[in-house]
Design a protein around this motif. Structure first.
Motif, PDB file in Angstrom:
ATOM      1  N   PRO A  75       0.833  -1.208   0.000  1.00 18.77           N
ATOM      2  CA  PRO A  75       0.000   0.000   0.000  1.00 18.77           C
ATOM      3  C   PRO A  75       0.860   1.248   0.000  1.00 18.77           C
ATOM      4  N   GLU A  85      -6.369   5.992  -4.252  1.00 15.46           N
ATOM      5  CA  GLU A  85      -5.896   4.737  -3.687  1.00 15.46           C
ATOM      6  C   GLU A  85      -4.878   4.103  -4.624  1.00 15.46           C
ATOM      7  N   LEU A  87      -1.219   1.312  -4.952  1.00 13.45           N
ATOM      8  CA  LEU A  87      -0.119   0.486  -4.471  1.00 13.45           C
ATOM      9  C   LEU A  87       1.176   1.189  -4.864  1.00 13.45           C
ATOM     10  N   THR A 193      -5.034  -0.328  -7.311  1.00  8.10           N
ATOM     11  CA  THR A 193      -5.143  -1.388  -6.310  1.00  8.10           C
ATOM     12  C   THR A 193      -5.623  -2.720  -6.872  1.00  8.10           C
TER      13      THR A 193
END
Length: 221
Positions: A75, A85, A87, A193
Protein backbone atom coordinates in the motif's frame (compact mmCIF):
# COMPACT_ATOMS: atom_id res chain seq x y z
CA UNK A 1 28.10 -1.81 -24.29
CA UNK A 2 26.25 1.37 -25.17
CA UNK A 3 26.99 4.50 -23.11
CA UNK A 4 24.36 7.22 -22.74
CA UNK A 5 25.19 10.60 -24.28
CA UNK A 6 24.85 12.30 -20.89
CA UNK A 7 28.22 10.77 -20.00
CA UNK A 8 30.17 12.98 -22.42
CA UNK A 9 30.91 16.03 -20.22
CA UNK A 10 31.70 13.90 -17.16
CA UNK A 11 34.02 11.53 -19.00
CA UNK A 12 35.74 14.41 -20.81
CA UNK A 13 36.29 16.26 -17.54
CA UNK A 14 38.51 13.40 -16.38
CA UNK A 15 39.86 12.17 -19.72
CA UNK A 16 41.30 15.48 -20.95
CA UNK A 17 43.38 16.08 -17.79
CA UNK A 18 44.49 12.44 -17.97
CA UNK A 19 45.89 13.01 -21.45
CA UNK A 20 47.62 16.20 -20.32
CA UNK A 21 49.10 14.42 -17.30
CA UNK A 22 50.38 11.59 -19.48
CA UNK A 23 51.92 14.05 -21.94
CA UNK A 24 53.78 15.82 -19.15
CA UNK A 25 55.15 12.65 -17.63
CA UNK A 26 52.85 12.53 -14.58
CA UNK A 27 52.02 8.88 -15.07
CA UNK A 28 50.46 8.19 -11.68
CA UNK A 29 48.03 11.09 -12.03
CA UNK A 30 47.27 10.05 -15.59
CA UNK A 31 46.37 6.53 -14.47
CA UNK A 32 44.16 7.86 -11.66
CA UNK A 33 42.31 10.26 -13.94
CA UNK A 34 42.01 7.60 -16.63
CA UNK A 35 40.44 5.20 -14.16
CA UNK A 36 38.05 7.93 -13.05
CA UNK A 37 37.07 8.56 -16.67
CA UNK A 38 36.34 4.85 -17.18
CA UNK A 39 34.35 4.71 -13.96
CA UNK A 40 32.22 7.67 -14.98
CA UNK A 41 31.60 6.08 -18.34
CA UNK A 42 30.52 2.85 -16.66
CA UNK A 43 28.01 4.77 -14.53
CA UNK A 44 26.21 5.82 -17.74
CA UNK A 45 26.19 2.31 -19.22
CA UNK A 46 23.03 1.41 -21.11
CA UNK A 47 22.68 -2.39 -21.46
CA UNK A 48 20.10 -4.09 -23.63
CA UNK A 49 17.27 -5.73 -21.71
CA UNK A 50 14.97 -8.60 -22.70
CA UNK A 51 11.80 -9.25 -20.67
CA UNK A 52 10.56 -12.84 -20.41
CA UNK A 53 7.19 -11.87 -21.89
CA UNK A 54 6.25 -9.52 -24.71
CA UNK A 55 5.32 -6.28 -22.92
CA UNK A 56 4.03 -4.71 -26.12
CA UNK A 57 1.16 -7.18 -26.42
CA UNK A 58 0.78 -8.10 -22.75
CA UNK A 59 -1.23 -5.16 -21.43
CA UNK A 60 -1.39 -6.63 -17.94
CA UNK A 61 2.33 -6.58 -17.12
CA UNK A 62 4.15 -3.78 -15.29
CA UNK A 63 7.96 -3.97 -15.43
CA UNK A 64 10.55 -2.35 -13.22
CA UNK A 65 11.64 1.09 -14.48
CA UNK A 66 15.01 0.93 -12.73
CA UNK A 67 17.77 -1.34 -11.47
CA UNK A 68 18.15 -1.42 -7.72
CA UNK A 69 16.87 -2.64 -4.37
CA UNK A 70 13.14 -2.60 -3.69
CA UNK A 71 12.66 -0.70 -0.43
CA UNK A 72 8.85 -0.67 -0.41
CA UNK A 73 6.19 -2.84 -2.07
CA UNK A 74 2.61 -2.63 -0.87
CA UNK A 75 0.00 0.00 0.00
CA UNK A 76 1.15 3.52 -0.78
CA UNK A 77 3.06 5.28 1.98
CA UNK A 78 1.14 8.13 3.65
CA UNK A 79 1.62 11.54 2.04
CA UNK A 80 3.79 10.10 -0.73
CA UNK A 81 1.36 8.86 -3.39
CA UNK A 82 -0.77 10.98 -5.72
CA UNK A 83 -4.39 11.55 -4.60
CA UNK A 84 -6.46 8.37 -4.57
CA UNK A 85 -5.90 4.74 -3.69
CA UNK A 86 -2.62 3.27 -4.91
CA UNK A 87 -0.12 0.49 -4.47
CA UNK A 88 3.49 1.63 -4.37
CA UNK A 89 6.81 0.08 -5.38
CA UNK A 90 9.94 2.09 -4.51
CA UNK A 91 13.37 1.22 -5.88
CA UNK A 92 16.63 2.60 -4.46
CA UNK A 93 19.52 2.93 -6.90
CA UNK A 94 23.07 2.82 -5.55
CA UNK A 95 26.05 4.32 -7.35
CA UNK A 96 26.84 0.89 -8.78
CA UNK A 97 23.44 0.34 -10.39
CA UNK A 98 22.55 1.10 -14.01
CA UNK A 99 20.82 4.49 -13.94
CA UNK A 100 18.99 4.37 -17.27
CA UNK A 101 15.24 4.47 -16.59
CA UNK A 102 12.58 2.62 -18.58
CA UNK A 103 8.83 2.92 -18.87
CA UNK A 104 7.21 0.45 -16.47
CA UNK A 105 4.11 0.24 -18.65
CA UNK A 106 3.23 1.27 -22.17
CA UNK A 107 0.59 3.78 -23.16
CA UNK A 108 0.16 7.50 -23.78
CA UNK A 109 2.02 9.99 -21.60
CA UNK A 110 -0.69 12.32 -20.31
CA UNK A 111 1.35 14.41 -17.87
CA UNK A 112 4.99 15.17 -17.07
CA UNK A 113 5.86 17.52 -14.22
CA UNK A 114 9.09 18.60 -12.56
CA UNK A 115 8.86 19.50 -8.88
CA UNK A 116 11.74 21.33 -7.12
CA UNK A 117 12.60 20.04 -3.68
CA UNK A 118 15.24 18.87 -1.25
CA UNK A 119 18.03 16.30 -1.49
CA UNK A 120 17.24 13.89 1.33
CA UNK A 121 18.69 10.38 1.25
CA UNK A 122 16.67 8.56 -1.40
CA UNK A 123 16.04 5.49 0.78
CA UNK A 124 14.01 7.60 3.25
CA UNK A 125 10.24 7.40 2.72
CA UNK A 126 9.75 11.17 2.88
CA UNK A 127 12.12 11.70 -0.05
CA UNK A 128 9.26 10.62 -2.32
CA UNK A 129 7.41 13.89 -1.68
CA UNK A 130 10.10 16.24 -0.38
CA UNK A 131 12.93 15.71 -2.86
CA UNK A 132 13.26 17.18 -6.32
CA UNK A 133 11.55 14.86 -8.79
CA UNK A 134 9.90 14.35 -12.14
CA UNK A 135 6.48 12.70 -12.22
CA UNK A 136 5.14 10.93 -15.29
CA UNK A 137 1.57 9.72 -15.83
CA UNK A 138 0.77 7.06 -18.43
CA UNK A 139 -2.70 5.98 -19.54
CA UNK A 140 -3.86 3.12 -21.72
CA UNK A 141 -7.27 1.83 -22.74
CA UNK A 142 -7.58 -1.91 -22.14
CA UNK A 143 -10.84 -3.73 -22.91
CA UNK A 144 -12.67 -0.39 -22.98
CA UNK A 145 -11.35 0.73 -19.60
CA UNK A 146 -8.78 3.51 -19.12
CA UNK A 147 -5.98 2.43 -16.85
CA UNK A 148 -3.39 4.73 -15.34
CA UNK A 149 -0.06 4.46 -13.58
CA UNK A 150 2.23 7.16 -12.21
CA UNK A 151 5.97 6.93 -11.71
CA UNK A 152 8.60 9.31 -10.38
CA UNK A 153 12.29 9.91 -10.92
CA UNK A 154 13.50 11.17 -7.53
CA UNK A 155 16.89 12.71 -6.78
CA UNK A 156 18.94 11.75 -3.73
CA UNK A 157 21.83 13.19 -1.76
CA UNK A 158 24.23 12.71 -4.66
CA UNK A 159 21.83 12.67 -7.60
CA UNK A 160 21.12 16.31 -8.28
CA UNK A 161 19.52 16.01 -11.68
CA UNK A 162 17.02 13.82 -13.48
CA UNK A 163 16.79 13.59 -17.25
CA UNK A 164 13.27 12.95 -18.59
CA UNK A 165 12.99 12.28 -22.32
CA UNK A 166 9.24 11.96 -22.72
CA UNK A 167 6.55 14.61 -23.06
CA UNK A 168 2.76 14.70 -22.79
CA UNK A 169 1.24 13.17 -25.90
CA UNK A 170 4.08 10.68 -26.47
CA UNK A 171 3.12 7.04 -27.01
CA UNK A 172 5.62 4.82 -25.23
CA UNK A 173 6.14 1.07 -24.98
CA UNK A 174 6.68 -0.96 -21.84
CA UNK A 175 10.42 -1.15 -21.23
CA UNK A 176 11.26 1.80 -23.47
CA UNK A 177 14.06 4.07 -22.29
CA UNK A 178 12.61 7.30 -20.90
CA UNK A 179 15.58 9.01 -19.25
CA UNK A 180 18.06 8.61 -16.42
CA UNK A 181 19.07 9.85 -12.98
CA UNK A 182 22.59 10.96 -12.16
CA UNK A 183 24.56 9.48 -9.26
CA UNK A 184 22.26 7.58 -6.90
CA UNK A 185 18.52 8.05 -6.64
CA UNK A 186 15.08 6.46 -6.32
CA UNK A 187 12.15 5.43 -8.52
CA UNK A 188 8.58 5.25 -7.22
CA UNK A 189 5.85 3.48 -9.18
CA UNK A 190 2.20 3.93 -8.21
CA UNK A 191 -0.21 1.25 -9.40
CA UNK A 192 -3.98 0.86 -9.12
CA UNK A 193 -5.14 -1.39 -6.31
CA UNK A 194 -6.44 -4.02 -8.73
CA UNK A 195 -2.85 -4.84 -9.72
CA UNK A 196 -1.33 -7.91 -8.05
CA UNK A 197 2.22 -7.19 -6.91
CA UNK A 198 4.86 -9.84 -7.64
CA UNK A 199 7.78 -8.30 -5.73
CA UNK A 200 8.58 -7.59 -2.11
CA UNK A 201 10.83 -5.26 -0.14
CA UNK A 202 14.43 -6.37 0.08
CA UNK A 203 14.65 -7.97 -3.36
CA UNK A 204 16.47 -6.57 -6.37
CA UNK A 205 14.85 -5.37 -9.57
CA UNK A 206 16.21 -5.15 -13.10
CA UNK A 207 14.87 -2.41 -15.35
CA UNK A 208 12.87 -3.68 -18.30
CA UNK A 209 12.89 -7.29 -17.04
CA UNK A 210 11.59 -7.71 -13.49
CA UNK A 211 7.79 -7.91 -13.31
CA UNK A 212 6.55 -5.63 -10.54
CA UNK A 213 2.91 -6.64 -10.90
CA UNK A 214 0.09 -7.40 -13.29
CA UNK A 215 -3.61 -7.00 -13.86
CA UNK A 216 -4.98 -10.54 -13.73
CA UNK A 217 -8.09 -9.79 -15.81
CA UNK A 218 -6.06 -9.40 -19.01
CA UNK A 219 -3.58 -11.64 -20.81
CA UNK A 220 -1.84 -12.37 -17.52
CA UNK A 221 -4.77 -14.24 -15.90
Amino acid sequence: MQIDREATPFVAAAAVPAVVAAATGRSRLAVTLGALSLGLGAFFRDPQRSPDRDPVTDAGVVLSPADGKIVHAGPAQPDVAPPGEWLQVSIFLSLLDVHINRAPWGGRVTAVSHVPGRYLAAYRAESGMRNERSEITVERVVDGTTRRIVFRQIVGQLARRVVTRVRPGDDIATGQRIGLMKFGSRMDVFLPTDVTLEVSAGTRAVAGETVLGRWLDTDGR
